[in-house]
Motif scaffolding. Sequence first.
Motif, PDB file in Angstrom:
ATOM      1  N   GLY A 107       0.799  -1.135  -0.093  1.00 54.70           N
ATOM      2  CA  GLY A 107      -0.106  -0.130   0.107  1.00 54.70           C
ATOM      3  C   GLY A 107       0.831   1.307   0.128  1.00 54.70           C
ATOM      4  N   HIS A 108       0.146   2.329  -0.403  1.00 48.31           N
ATOM      5  CA  HIS A 108       1.094   3.616  -0.394  1.00 48.31           C
ATOM      6  C   HIS A 108       1.531   3.986   0.628  1.00 48.31           C
ATOM      7  N   HIS A 109       0.639   4.007   1.806  1.00 43.56           N
ATOM      8  CA  HIS A 109       0.944   4.432   3.094  1.00 43.56           C
ATOM      9  C   HIS A 109       2.447   3.767   3.478  1.00 43.56           C
ATOM     10  N   ALA A 110       2.314   2.471   3.445  1.00 42.46           N
ATOM     11  CA  ALA A 110       3.507   1.914   3.908  1.00 42.46           C
ATOM     12  C   ALA A 110       4.704   2.178   2.936  1.00 42.46           C
ATOM     13  N   GLY A 111       4.463   2.621   1.569  1.00 46.31           N
ATOM     14  CA  GLY A 111       5.267   2.917   0.780  1.00 46.31           C
ATOM     15  C   GLY A 111       5.922   4.184   1.102  1.00 46.31           C
ATOM     16  N   ASP A 112       5.072   5.086   1.318  1.00 45.08           N
ATOM     17  CA  ASP A 112       5.600   6.646   2.043  1.00 45.08           C
ATOM     18  C   ASP A 112       6.564   6.134   3.314  1.00 45.08           C
ATOM     19  N   THR A 113       6.108   5.484   4.053  1.00 45.74           N
ATOM     20  CA  THR A 113       7.012   5.378   5.378  1.00 45.74           C
ATOM     21  C   THR A 113       8.378   4.733   4.721  1.00 45.74           C
ATOM     22  N   ILE A 114       8.389   4.023   3.886  1.00 43.36           N
ATOM     23  CA  ILE A 114       9.816   3.326   3.606  1.00 43.36           C
ATOM     24  C   ILE A 114      10.393   4.536   2.686  1.00 43.36           C
ATOM     25  N   LEU A 115       9.967   5.132   2.157  1.00 43.04           N
ATOM     26  CA  LEU A 115      10.630   6.345   1.350  1.00 43.04           C
ATOM     27  C   LEU A 115      11.356   7.196   2.355  1.00 43.04           C
ATOM     28  N   ARG A 116      10.454   7.736   3.440  1.00 43.28           N
ATOM     29  CA  ARG A 116      10.993   8.339   4.334  1.00 43.28           C
ATOM     30  C   ARG A 116      11.987   7.933   5.116  1.00 43.28           C
ATOM     31  N   THR A 117      11.915   6.652   5.353  1.00 44.10           N
ATOM     32  CA  THR A 117      13.100   5.736   6.013  1.00 44.10           C
ATOM     33  C   THR A 117      14.455   6.143   5.060  1.00 44.10           C
ATOM     34  N   ILE A 123      13.598  -2.945   7.157  1.00 49.13           N
ATOM     35  CA  ILE A 123      12.578  -1.700   7.367  1.00 49.13           C
ATOM     36  C   ILE A 123      11.545  -2.480   7.832  1.00 49.13           C
ATOM     37  N   LYS A 124      11.281  -1.999   9.062  1.00 47.97           N
ATOM     38  CA  LYS A 124       9.816  -2.375   9.806  1.00 47.97           C
ATOM     39  C   LYS A 124       8.731  -1.868   9.261  1.00 47.97           C
ATOM     40  N   VAL A 125       7.781  -2.365   8.765  1.00 51.33           N
ATOM     41  CA  VAL A 125       6.636  -1.581   8.349  1.00 51.33           C
ATOM     42  C   VAL A 125       5.337  -2.397   8.434  1.00 51.33           C
ATOM     43  N   LYS A 126       4.427  -2.028   8.863  1.00 50.92           N
ATOM     44  CA  LYS A 126       3.255  -2.831   9.011  1.00 50.92           C
ATOM     45  C   LYS A 126       3.455  -4.104   9.567  1.00 50.92           C
ATOM     46  N   ASN A 127       4.517  -4.083  10.553  1.00 53.58           N
ATOM     47  CA  ASN A 127       4.681  -5.526  11.295  1.00 53.58           C
ATOM     48  C   ASN A 127       5.239  -6.417  10.342  1.00 53.58           C
ATOM     49  N   ARG A 128       6.172  -5.869   9.415  1.00 53.36           N
ATOM     50  CA  ARG A 128       6.915  -6.984   8.434  1.00 53.36           C
ATOM     51  C   ARG A 128       8.138  -6.376   8.643  1.00 53.36           C
ATOM     52  N   GLN A 129       8.975  -7.028   8.063  1.00 54.31           N
ATOM     53  CA  GLN A 129      10.533  -6.608   7.636  1.00 54.31           C
ATOM     54  C   GLN A 129      10.906  -6.710   6.238  1.00 54.31           C
TER      55      GLN A 129
END
Length: 818
Positions: free
Chosen positions: A435-445, A496-502
């Motif tokens: 999803g885009h939300h997680a994608g955004d978090t990853i991009l920020r990280t 990168i931990k996002v949505k409880n996934r690595q």
Amino acid sequence: MNTPLRVLIIEDSEDDALLVARALRAGGYDPILHRIENASRMEEALQHPWDVIISDYTMPSFSTPQALRLLQRKGVDIPFIMVSGTVGEDRAVQVMKAGAHDYIMKEQLSRLVPAVRRELREAKLRRERVRAQKQLQKLSRAIEQTAECVFITNPDGIIEYVNPAFERLTGFTSEEAMRNSPRILRSGQHSASFYRDMWRTLKDGGVFRGMVINRRKNGALFYEEKVITPIKDSNGVITHFVSTGQNISDRMEAETIRKRLTATLEATTDFVAIADLQGHLLYANAARRSVLGLAPEDKVGICTLSDGHTEWASAKLMSKAIPTAMQEDTWSGELALIDRDGLEIPVSEVIIAHRGPDGEVQFFSAIARNISERKRLEEELAYRASHDALTCLPNRSLLLDRMQQALAYARRYNHRVGVLFVDLDRFKRINDTLGHHAGDTILRTVAERICQGVRRSDTVSRHGGDEFVVIAAQVFDSNDLASIVSKIRKTVSEPIKVKNRQVVLTCSIGIALYPFDGEDTDTLLKNADTAMYQAKENGRNDFQYYTKEMNAQSHEMLNLEEELRRAVKAGEFVLHYQPQVDLQTGALSRLEALIRWQHPERGMLAPGTFIPVLEETGLIEPVGEWVVREAVRQCAVWKEMELPPVTVAVNLSVRQFANLNIAEAIERIVTEAGIPPACLELEITESVLMADAFDGAEALRALSQRGLRVAVDDFGTGYCALHYLRRLPVNTLKVDHSFVSDLEGDPTTAAIVSAIITLGHDLGCKVVAEGVETLAQCNHLHRLGCDLAQGYLYYRPCPPEEIEPLLQGGNHGHYKVQ
Ligand SMILES: Nc1nc2c(ncn2[C@@H]2O[C@@H]3COP(=O)(O)O[C@H]4[C@@H](O)[C@H](n5cnc6c(=O)[nH]c(N)nc65)O[C@@H]4COP(=O)(O)O[C@H]3[C@H]2O)c(=O)[nH]1
């Protein structure tokens, strides 16, 4: 002592004149006698003042009637007594009518003095009366003409007189006002006690002074500054009241406006001040006083116009603002005030020089508006215009700016500048999956991590999507760059931990070095981009320095896009089919349709060279639909040829699958062709299944409900949660060929493949192994219980006419398990 008496005597007889003088003297007067006996002498004599004129009736060249006519003509009022011999009653009456005051016969001179006394008294009274009349005339004219509104009432307050100013001001005519009470003017703006008190004061003989709000005949209000005075007779009894009023409506209105203006100025948050020519404040509103630290009761004159400004603003005010206002009447610009806590308040200030009628500047006014918020917004806008909203990194425009600076510096000091194009591998897939939300978090990280990996003097910018550009200023050789590249790769690839996934990411980096790979921003960026594409081509998770040869390749990419558009129109695509064989029997079990591009010059092209471009440009949608139609059409042809039915698998791209109506569309195609839906299997990569952007489960169910089959392609490469898979109507799991190729050498891979096969069977799926090239792989897969195999060991993808004999069953069983 005798009373002096100026006597003009009209007498031709000297003796008679002396007799008169004697009589007067005897009566207590001291006469100054002037005798005349003709008109011309009389005219001369009348130029002087006389107390009395005594005249004989007739003389040789003059007479009393003539003298009286002369007096009348001259308009002179002097007591006139005729002293004469007997003239007869008629003449005497005639003379008295003509203006003589008395007539005394010469034989009765003893009457002269009492007559003179009486006439002097009478004349005095007459003069006083005339004076009084004149006075009265003057007064009444004054009242008639005065601008003040005057009316007079009797003691009961009934109007007896109004002047024209009253009529003009109130609108009531004199007739309307007369015999009315002043109540006709009442406005209702005063309380009853106000009138009671006024009346009491007047009745007590006092004078009322005060402001009265009255109403005109037309209903409009007016303000009067009034004086009402009781007029008393000689006994002190009030006979009248005189009211005089000045219309102060304009003044009151001006005062109201002034009060409102002052209230407005006091309430505004703008800083307002008025100063004299020396700059000393004459007025400062509450906001300005607050900056100056002045209490309301403090005198503002102790401060100047420049007080309360910062040092630089004060200097600008004195050196620029005031001189400009003096010359051009106004100056406006930005200054800054400083509040009591020492905080700077940026203001937009206007200085106005106010001139008098003579054109000379009389005072200054200054209005300053707090523009802190505007400044903050401007800064924010400037920041937004130059930074990426998601990562807060410099955006493309700021990057170019920084790059130009870095290049200018490098030119001067003979440095190198490295331009690194960093692109995250398969980020689109992650975005689609998580999803885009997680994608955004990853991009920020990732943005933060890249920044940590470079020097502070370097610039990291987000170039769009999942691309970052790093400008490494002041590098000396490619070794410097190598260390930056290695830091970036290392930091990006940490989980990168996002949505409880690595999530583990890799990136591809293209590098261009100033001045070798370009001397300007555009060329360097373009070349780093080209190098990055090469790194991707090399299999991703790689970095690549720019080389001249790459230039040609990047041109090729651009051409490709254009060519593909043309190919779609020209229908240059064909489908090849690769059989999947049963691992038990070696028999052809089903087919996978794989697209090929029959290029007019370059021959048959594999999808790897053009599918990504189709996906990027959106052309995959029409092409994807064509693939489904073509595969279905081919099935229908084989059915027509009465070949045994076979399931054909078709690849669906993420983009196609995002279309929620895809199941419906495919069903329509299948129905129209008249083949059973179970003949078509739709291959969806594992990452598509996990996409948050749409309900994958829902779409799969829609396909399954229509009798279409679903295969999960590249299984094992993504992040598919097994419990999730359990709930989906999947028919086939395809083990990715990367596992198959590592099967022999790596026991862990073998364990993973074994787990996938067990899982597939648990879920009721057939398991297909992709990319089977060797007999050893074939045997191993068989041992692990895999159902089907697809790979060069059996068949390469081939055109439909080569498939037909295979379907007839003539050519299977080549590679049976040993
Ligand atoms: N090294 C090796 N490769 C083998 C072997 N056996 C089969 N292959 C290749 O592996 C690919 C299998 O297809 P895929 O995983 O779906 O991977 C496909 C699929 O993802 C995509 N693709 C092909 N056709 C279409 C299509 O019509 N639509 C979409 N969306 N994608 C397609 O392009 C990919 C590549 O297709 P191809 O180049 O045809 O490559 C095919 C096939 O030629 C083997 O033993 N060794």
